[in-house]
Design a protein around this motif. Structure first.
Motif, PDB file in Angstrom:
ATOM      1  N   ALA A 276      -4.001  -4.130  -5.260  1.00 56.82           N
ATOM      2  CA  ALA A 276      -4.429  -4.754  -4.016  1.00 56.82           C
ATOM      3  C   ALA A 276      -3.219  -5.096  -3.149  1.00 56.82           C
ATOM      4  N   PRO A 277      -3.290  -4.809  -1.849  1.00 55.46           N
ATOM      5  CA  PRO A 277      -2.182  -5.134  -0.954  1.00 55.46           C
ATOM      6  C   PRO A 277      -1.882  -6.639  -0.976  1.00 55.46           C
ATOM      7  N   LYS A 278      -0.625  -6.981  -0.705  1.00 56.12           N
ATOM      8  CA  LYS A 278      -0.220  -8.386  -0.732  1.00 56.12           C
ATOM      9  C   LYS A 278      -0.926  -9.205   0.344  1.00 56.12           C
ATOM     10  N   ASN A 279      -1.315  -8.541   1.435  1.00 50.79           N
ATOM     11  CA  ASN A 279      -1.969  -9.272   2.524  1.00 50.79           C
ATOM     12  C   ASN A 279      -3.488  -9.278   2.376  1.00 50.79           C
ATOM     13  N   LEU A 280      -3.971  -9.116   1.147  1.00 48.06           N
ATOM     14  CA  LEU A 280      -5.423  -9.081   0.904  1.00 48.06           C
ATOM     15  C   LEU A 280      -6.051 -10.417   1.300  1.00 48.06           C
ATOM     16  N   PRO A 281      -7.094 -10.375   2.137  1.00 47.69           N
ATOM     17  CA  PRO A 281      -7.781 -11.624   2.497  1.00 47.69           C
ATOM     18  C   PRO A 281      -8.388 -12.281   1.261  1.00 47.69           C
ATOM     19  N   ASP A 282      -8.466 -13.608   1.286  1.00 42.27           N
ATOM     20  CA  ASP A 282      -8.977 -14.315   0.112  1.00 42.27           C
ATOM     21  C   ASP A 282     -10.462 -14.092  -0.121  1.00 42.27           C
ATOM     22  N   TRP A 283     -11.162 -13.494   0.845  1.00 40.32           N
ATOM     23  CA  TRP A 283     -12.593 -13.250   0.662  1.00 40.32           C
ATOM     24  C   TRP A 283     -12.893 -11.885   0.047  1.00 40.32           C
ATOM     25  N   ILE A 284     -11.847 -11.099  -0.231  1.00 37.49           N
ATOM     26  CA  ILE A 284     -12.040  -9.817  -0.924  1.00 37.49           C
ATOM     27  C   ILE A 284     -11.617  -9.994  -2.373  1.00 37.49           C
ATOM     28  N   PRO A 285     -12.559  -9.944  -3.318  1.00 34.75           N
ATOM     29  CA  PRO A 285     -12.204 -10.136  -4.725  1.00 34.75           C
ATOM     30  C   PRO A 285     -11.497  -8.922  -5.314  1.00 34.75           C
ATOM     31  N   THR A 286     -10.903  -9.115  -6.476  1.00 35.67           N
ATOM     32  CA  THR A 286     -10.243  -8.024  -7.189  1.00 35.67           C
ATOM     33  C   THR A 286     -10.788  -7.954  -8.611  1.00 35.67           C
ATOM     34  N   GLY A 287     -10.518  -6.829  -9.245  1.00 36.99           N
ATOM     35  CA  GLY A 287     -10.872  -6.644 -10.641  1.00 36.99           C
ATOM     36  C   GLY A 287      -9.690  -6.061 -11.369  1.00 36.99           C
ATOM     37  N   ARG A 288      -9.415  -6.545 -12.552  1.00 35.78           N
ATOM     38  CA  ARG A 288      -8.264  -6.062 -13.323  1.00 35.78           C
ATOM     39  C   ARG A 288      -8.683  -4.890 -14.195  1.00 35.78           C
ATOM     40  N   ILE A 289      -8.025  -3.771 -13.985  1.00 35.52           N
ATOM     41  CA  ILE A 289      -8.300  -2.586 -14.796  1.00 35.52           C
ATOM     42  C   ILE A 289      -7.035  -2.216 -15.581  1.00 35.52           C
ATOM     43  N   SER A 290      -7.256  -1.579 -16.726  1.00 38.24           N
ATOM     44  CA  SER A 290      -6.162  -1.164 -17.594  1.00 38.24           C
ATOM     45  C   SER A 290      -6.033   0.349 -17.565  1.00 38.24           C
ATOM     46  N   PHE A 291      -4.810   0.831 -17.421  1.00 39.86           N
ATOM     47  CA  PHE A 291      -4.546   2.256 -17.403  1.00 39.86           C
ATOM     48  C   PHE A 291      -4.310   2.768 -18.827  1.00 39.86           C
ATOM     49  N   PRO A 292      -4.370   4.079 -19.041  1.00 39.54           N
ATOM     50  CA  PRO A 292      -4.106   4.634 -20.371  1.00 39.54           C
ATOM     51  C   PRO A 292      -2.726   4.258 -20.908  1.00 39.54           C
ATOM     52  N   SER A 293      -1.777   4.006 -19.997  1.00 37.53           N
ATOM     53  CA  SER A 293      -0.418   3.642 -20.400  1.00 37.53           C
ATOM     54  C   SER A 293      -0.331   2.247 -20.984  1.00 37.53           C
ATOM     55  N   GLY A 294      -1.393   1.456 -20.796  1.00 34.09           N
ATOM     56  CA  GLY A 294      -1.370   0.075 -21.244  1.00 34.09           C
ATOM     57  C   GLY A 294      -1.076  -0.895 -20.120  1.00 34.09           C
ATOM     58  N   ARG A 295      -0.607  -0.381 -18.995  1.00 34.07           N
ATOM     59  CA  ARG A 295      -0.375  -1.241 -17.849  1.00 34.07           C
ATOM     60  C   ARG A 295      -1.710  -1.591 -17.195  1.00 34.07           C
ATOM     61  N   HIS A 296      -1.659  -2.558 -16.288  1.00 28.00           N
ATOM     62  CA  HIS A 296      -2.891  -2.944 -15.612  1.00 28.00           C
ATOM     63  C   HIS A 296      -2.628  -3.154 -14.131  1.00 28.00           C
ATOM     64  N   ALA A 297      -3.693  -3.270 -13.377  1.00 26.04           N
ATOM     65  CA  ALA A 297      -3.593  -3.508 -11.937  1.00 26.04           C
ATOM     66  C   ALA A 297      -4.825  -4.270 -11.486  1.00 26.04           C
ATOM     67  N   ASP A 298      -4.635  -5.080 -10.474  1.00 23.87           N
ATOM     68  CA  ASP A 298      -5.744  -5.772  -9.833  1.00 23.87           C
ATOM     69  C   ASP A 298      -6.111  -4.992  -8.578  1.00 23.87           C
ATOM     70  N   GLU A 299      -7.274  -4.344  -8.604  1.00 20.00           N
ATOM     71  CA  GLU A 299      -7.715  -3.521  -7.484  1.00 20.00           C
ATOM     72  C   GLU A 299      -8.791  -4.256  -6.688  1.00 20.00           C
ATOM     73  N   ILE A 300      -8.895  -3.911  -5.398  1.00 21.62           N
ATOM     74  CA  ILE A 300      -9.919  -4.558  -4.580  1.00 21.62           C
ATOM     75  C   ILE A 300     -11.301  -4.149  -5.074  1.00 21.62           C
TER      76      ILE A 300
END
Length: 339
Positions: A73-97
């Protein structure tokens, strides 16, 4: 550049900067045209993306400029857009909109997002897909008509397994068929089901359909890309604009439209009128959640009776248990000859 636009979308105000920036030079479509397009299909695109971790395919300077896939998710993501944490095959993760309102789609379009790539999971359970996605990918020497023929046969295969699919154009020459499923199976199990379905389709029409992962083995056939069900693989959403000169979009279809549909007819200019006329043709997907028991039983029979186990994963995916060697057949042959 014109002054920024401020659009009221539901309860939100979405700012569109540089609205006259040209995104599709051949058609003259601007950033504002893209944003207004997404608002015109708002209920449909939101139904597709709602609560799904979504990667943004961004073209800040239009289709002629540089592009990138934004997973985090971009750093300027508005607080009204939620995110979800997903895990990649590498074991890393990301919070996507995870869009929950149409304003989030307009906000992303202002960032130059043309195509939305939602995961087949919801943010409250990112380990169990709720969609089985089948990609019918025409190879050189084939076209949309070949994909249609495969899709009709696929529909019969799905029916025999107690499944129902909803078709859409890819925005190119191919077709995607989505099957809503109960979120009870892992990514590995859903991929195994996709492989079993693909193999059955190939058995029924071996002259026109292939499951061969290596391009040198596919020939002029429709490739059933089973790896689109692997973790971290996503398919362009319905209603997404595709980054091609004519601004095509991925259009939901009825099964009885496949033969007469012309994918090039669905674009940024024509889709709003179609949507106003027919609405979201896939709205009833939300009412279903099919089971994969029969597909997994088919996979087990393939392995037990025909020795058909797993197939190669994408090259950047970690090696999986039971997976065959990821060696291009021609290369493997040369290596063997050199022993």
């Amino acid at each position: 550049m014109a002054e920024a636009l401020e659009l009221t979308v539901g309860e939100r105000t979405v700012r569109v900067s540089n609205p006259n920036k040209v995104y599709f030079p051949e058609r003259g479509f601007t950033k504002a045209d893209v944003v207004h397009y997404y608002l015109s299909v708002g209920d449909g695109i939101l139904r597709v993306l709602r609560d799904r971790p979504t990667t943004l395919e961004r073209y800040p300077d239009g289709v002629g400029g540089e592009s990138f896939f934004q997973k985090r998710a971009p750093k300027n993501l508005p607080d009204w857009i939620p995110t979800g944490r997903i895990s990649f095959p590498s074991g890393r993760h990301a919070d996507e909109i995870c869009p929950t309102e149409t304003a989030a789609v307009a906000w992303a379009a202002n960032l130059g997002c043309l195509t939305f790539h939602p995961w087949p999971v919801r943010r409250d359970d990112t380990e169990h897909p709720d969609e089985l996605r089948i990609d019918l990918d025409p190879q050189p020497g084939t076209d949309y008509a070949d994909a249609v023929r495969a899709a009709h046969e696929l529909r019969d295969v799905l029916d025999g397994l107690g499944l129902t699919g909803w078709p859409k154009t890819s925005g190119g020459r191919g077709l995607h068929v989505f099957v809503p499923i109960a979120p009870e199976w892992t990514f590995v199990q859903v991929r195994r089901s996709a492989i079993a379905i693909a193999r059955e389709l190939e058995r029924r029409d071996p002259a026109h359909v292939t499951t061969a992962w290596w391009k040198e083995e596919r020939g002029a056939k429709i490739f059933v890309d089973y790896n689109q069900t692997a973790r971290d693989r996503t398919i362009a959403s319905a209603y997404s604009v595709r980054p091609r000169p004519q601004a095509p979009v991925s259009a939901p279809l009825r099964w009885d439209e496949l033969d007469s549909a012309v994918p090039a007819d669905f674009d940024l200019a024509t889709m709003p009128g179609r949507y106003a006329e027919v609405g979201d043709l896939h709205a009833d997907m939300e009412e279903h959640a099919f089971r994969l028991d029969a597909a997994l039983e088919l996979a087990a029979r393939d392995e037990a009776e025909h020795g058909l186990g797993d197939l190669p994963y994408p090259p950047d995916h970690p090696k999986m248990a039971g997976e065959p060697k990821r060696v291009q057949p021609s290369r493997a042959k040369k290596e063997k000859q050199g022993e």
